[in-house]
Design an enzyme around this catalytic site. Structure first.
Site, PDB file in Angstrom:
ATOM      1  CE1 TYR A   5      44.520  31.132  36.858  1.00  0.00           C
ATOM      2  CE2 TYR A   5      46.224  30.307  38.181  1.00  0.00           C
ATOM      3  CZ  TYR A   5      45.247  30.375  37.394  1.00  0.00           C
ATOM      4  OH  TYR A   5      44.685  29.079  37.431  1.00  0.00           O
TER       5      TYR A   5
ATOM      6  NE  ARG B 264      34.383  27.867  42.141  1.00  0.00           N
ATOM      7  CZ  ARG B 264      35.270  26.790  41.716  1.00  0.00           C
ATOM      8  NH1 ARG B 264      35.178  25.544  41.454  1.00  0.00           N
ATOM      9  NH2 ARG B 264      36.509  27.560  41.176  1.00  0.00           N
TER      10      ARG B 264
ATOM     11  CE  LYS C  60      41.790  29.388  35.782  1.00  0.00           C
ATOM     12  NZ  LYS C  60      42.123  28.268  36.584  1.00  0.00           N
TER      13      LYS C  60
ATOM     14  CD  GLU D  94      38.714  27.621  35.131  1.00  0.00           C
ATOM     15  OE1 GLU D  94      39.426  27.006  34.293  1.00  0.00           O
ATOM     16  OE2 GLU D  94      38.971  27.529  36.260  1.00  0.00           O
ATOM     17  CG  ASP D  95      36.242  29.636  38.505  1.00  0.00           C
ATOM     18  OD1 ASP D  95      36.470  28.348  38.482  1.00  0.00           O
ATOM     19  OD2 ASP D  95      36.724  30.297  38.944  1.00  0.00           O
TER      20      ASP D  95
ATOM     21  CG  ASP E 246      41.371  24.662  34.875  1.00  0.00           C
ATOM     22  OD1 ASP E 246      42.294  23.792  34.808  1.00  0.00           O
ATOM     23  OD2 ASP E 246      41.611  25.675  35.340  1.00  0.00           O
ATOM     24  CG  ASP E 247      37.100  24.930  38.495  1.00  0.00           C
ATOM     25  OD1 ASP E 247      38.006  25.740  38.806  1.00  0.00           O
ATOM     26  OD2 ASP E 247      36.222  25.481  37.570  1.00  0.00           O
TER      27      ASP E 247
ATOM     28  CG  ASN F  72      42.863  29.246  44.438  1.00  0.00           C
ATOM     29  OD1 ASN F  72      43.863  29.396  44.999  1.00  0.00           O
ATOM     30  ND2 ASN F  72      42.668  28.465  43.609  1.00  0.00           N
TER      31      ASN F  72
HETATM   32  O1  LIG Z   1      41.829  30.075  39.157  1.00  0.00           O
HETATM   33  C1  LIG Z   1      42.501  29.280  39.887  1.00  0.00           C
HETATM   34  O2  LIG Z   1      43.767  30.064  40.406  1.00  0.00           O
HETATM   35  C2  LIG Z   1      42.367  27.922  40.145  1.00  0.00           C
HETATM   36  C3  LIG Z   1      41.211  27.566  40.025  1.00  0.00           C
HETATM   37  O3  LIG Z   1      40.688  27.050  38.748  1.00  0.00           O
HETATM   38  C4  LIG Z   1      40.194  27.911  40.985  1.00  0.00           C
HETATM   39  O4  LIG Z   1      40.275  28.309  42.011  1.00  0.00           O
HETATM   40  O5  LIG Z   1      38.706  28.090  40.594  1.00  0.00           O
HETATM   41 MG   LIG Z   2      38.633  27.608  38.351  1.00  0.00          MG
END
Ligand SMILES: O=C([O-])CC(=O)C(=O)O
Ligand SMILES: [Mg+2]
Length: 642
Positions: free
Chosen positions: A190, A243, A261, A333-334, A356-357, A498
């Site tokens: 991760y 992203r 994830k 996600e992202d 999630d973000d 991150n």
């Molecule tokens: O993945 C991770 O550590 C947390 C997250 O969702 C991100 O930064 O987009």
């Molecule tokens: Mg994310």
């Protein structure tokens, strides 16, 4: 050879793969039991395996067991598959048939392979004698050996590749390793290492670990989904790679994120690996470096936008619902800001979706704040919040804080938002900028003179809480942090971007510049820091605390929609898990070592909220939801083979 999930068992594939015309009922769901029975009978009629009985028995037993688990876990797909429905008799089908792994094939099947842990009896029964060296070892010893191997690597990416290899070789050992060594291995599978893995994904890609849906698949997305060998999907994590963490547009190489994830969904939340499906939507990339990289694995064009983009997304979302039903959780996600908010708003009306973000990060940060209050005192409403970064995480967290304040004080949400200030790349978000702001920033435009720098904003607003969600590293400078320390006895400082290189400040900086007074948390992990003889253990305010338990709660209750009260419930439950002992060490979060227990508690509170809101479909409601959640969780202990 396919991946850990994909490869296995051609028998898994055979359970549901068919040619055209399937899922005509629109349910898109299957009774695994029924399909397996049917598939099994196909085998017997078509090509009776000669030396597979034992494995077949094991397989069947495991299947029956997992069916039971699935059925009990709710969210199971229970409708008839429909292959033999009268109205479909004319349609051509693919004669998928069972094949059962034994001997060499069994060793190559990551779902069933146990490596040296196969017992003498199993080696005889499953035609393994001679294919393995004589030593028979326990799973514990295998874990010890692999940890020993992993620790020899100095380069984090080598550890990542070794972990992925293990996942593709021996799935249960991979999860046992991850669960037993979660604090040490989380940074490998991760953030931060997964970020580097995505950047270099073209070079390290070996086998498919998830599905790629590209612009070229337009009109055929349903067929793409049908190629996945598992049918009974409960959680999908999908990205379009625009992203990735704070690293920006990595196009198709963002696949590392859904894969990572979902491995946490299983390890931390106990969702069965076979119920998890990683997906990357490839609409191109605007990353010139990747476009010019001969090893790039995606389609080589600039990103499709507007109608072209949304048409593909719509086809994808329709296909998912069509094939897996209403109760599959789709985690976005992202995605980049400009799509993330719109997609969430659009599909939260018709699908079980969660970003999630925006939402996961908000929920974990709210939990961190609720815990921080036990250290610094005051109520949520009595604090003043300043964010650097007004994207998904920033505005998502801000909104959830406002919502919780509104619940606690009965004040209208508009009033509560006034306690919260955001700074973006153009400076403080204020009324005079309102016309030029993107819609998701508008609620945060308050009355104030324009200010362009973070330091000016800190000095003027005098926040008690400073939160970094900018994606840009080293933006909490010494001046900024010292300013926070000058008017707060215990400044709350969260550097959430991150991976580690993008964190707004390091843990060491936060403690050094505040004489050890900061209540600090970060998105990616930092090692403990010693300041003036006291060791501070920084908390990791990462959505990994929330999404696995949250998803489990959704799945076990058979929820059909995500409601913000479910996020608040998750936050409150997580906050309750942080103890005085954690606070004394400087962390506002419980350690990740306890995460499975915590996930079960989060799942229970999320499920309870789903029942309360009438969104749960798994009826009757189990009486003890926490016990029930625990009983549904996958464990990676090896099964004995008859
Ligand atoms: O993945 C991770 O550590 C947390 C997250 O969702 C991100 O930064 O987009
Ligand atoms: Mg994310």
């Amino acid at each position: 050879m396919l991946s850990a999930r994909a490869a296995a068992a051609s028998h898994a594939a055979s359970l549901w793969k068919r040619g055209g015309g399937d899922v005509g009922s629109g349910n898109g769901c299957t009774s695994c039991m029924e399909v397996r029975r049917r598939a099994a009978s196909v085998t017997v009629r078509a090509a009776p395996p000669k030396r597979v009985e034992a494995v077949a028995m094991e397989s069947a037993a495991e299947t029956a067991q997992s069916d039971k688990e699935v059925a009990e876990a709710g969210g199971a797909v229970e409708e008839e598959y429909g292959e033999d429905k009268p109205m479909e008799e004319e349609l051509p089908v693919t004669p998928w048939a069972f094949s059962v792994a034994s001997g060499y094939t069994l060793l190559r099947d990551p779902h069933h392979n146990k490596g040296l842990a196969f017992t003498e009896k199993e080696r005889d029964a499953h035609y393994l004698r001679g294919l393995l060296p004589p030593a028979v070892v326990s799973q514990e010893l295998q874990v010890k050996k692999i940890m020993h191997d992993l620790r020899q690597y100095n380069v984090p990416l080598q550890r990542y590749v070794a972990m992925m290899d293990l996942q593709e070789r021996n799935e249960r050992l991979f999860y046992k390793l991850l669960i037993d060594n979660v604090e040490e291995l989380l940074p490998v599978v991760y953030t931060p290492t997964v970020g580097e893995a995505c950047q270099k994904y073209g070079s390290i890609f070996r086998r498919p670990q998830g599905l790629y849906v590209s612009l070229r698949d337009k009109g055929k997305v349903l067929d793409v989904l049908r190629n996945w060998p598992e049918r009974n999907i409960q959680v999908i994590v999908v990205t379009d790679g625009e992203r990735i963490l704070g690293l920006g547009d990595l196009g198709c190489q963002g696949m590392g994120i859904p894969v990572g994830k979902l491995s946490l969904y299983t390890a931390l939340g106990g969702v069965r690996p076979s119920a998890c499906l990683p997906i990357t939507i490839d609409v191109g990339t605007n990353n010139e470096k990747l476009l010019n990289d001969e090893f790039y694995i995606g389609i080589r064009q600039r990103r499709a936008t507007g109608e072209e983009y949304h048409e593909l997304m719509e086809e994808f979302m329709d296909a998912v619902k069509h094939i897996y039903g209403e109760k599959v959780l789709i985690q976005f996600e992202d995605f980049a800001n400009h799509n993330a908010f719109d997609l969430l708003a659009k599909y939260s009306k018709s699908h079980l979706v969660f970003n999630d973000d925006i939402q996961g990060t908000a929920s974990v940060v709210l939990a961190g704040l609720l815990s921080s209050l036990k250290v610094v005192g005051g109520t949520l409403a009595e604090h003043t919040y300043l964010f650097l970064g007004a994207g998904e995480a920033g505005t998502g967290i801000a909104e959830l804080i406002a919502l919780e304040i509104s619940k606690q004080t009965n004040a209208p949400i508009e009033e509560c938002r006034k306690k919260i200030w955001l700074v973006d790349s153009k400076g403080l978000i204020v009324n005079s900028r309102e016309n030029s702001l993107q819609p998701f920033k508008k609620p945060w435009a308050h009355d104030h003179e324009p200010l362009t720098t973070l330091l000016d904003a800190v000095e003027s607003i005098k926040p008690t809480v400073l939160i970094g969600t900018s994606g840009v590293g080293r933006t909490f400078t010494k001046e900024v942090v010292q300013a926070m320390a000058s008017f707060n006895e215990r400044p709350i400082i969260f550097s959430l971007s991150n991976p580690t290189s993008h964190s707004e400040c390091t843990a060491e900086e936060a403690y050094n510049w505040t004489q050890g007074r900061a209540v600090f948390a970060s998105g990616s992990p930092f090692d403990p820091v010693e300041y003036n003889g006291k060791v501070h253990v920084p908390g990791q305010s990462n959505n990994a605390y929330i999404f696995p338990g949250f998803g489990l709660g959704v799945v076990i209750s058979g929820a059909t929609r995500v409601h913000e009260d479910m996020l608040l419930a998750a936050s409150e439950t997580l906050a309750e898990q942080a103890t005085q002992e954690n606070f004394d060490k400087g962390s506002i979060f419980p350690p990740f070592t306890d995460i499975r227990k915590i996930s079960a508690k989060i799942a229970a509170s999320v499920a309870a909220k789903a029942y309360e809101l009438g969104l749960a479909t798994r009826l009757p409601r189990p009486r003890d939801l926490e016990k029930y959640a625990e009983s549904c969780m996958y464990t990676p202990i090896y099964r004995s083979y008859r």
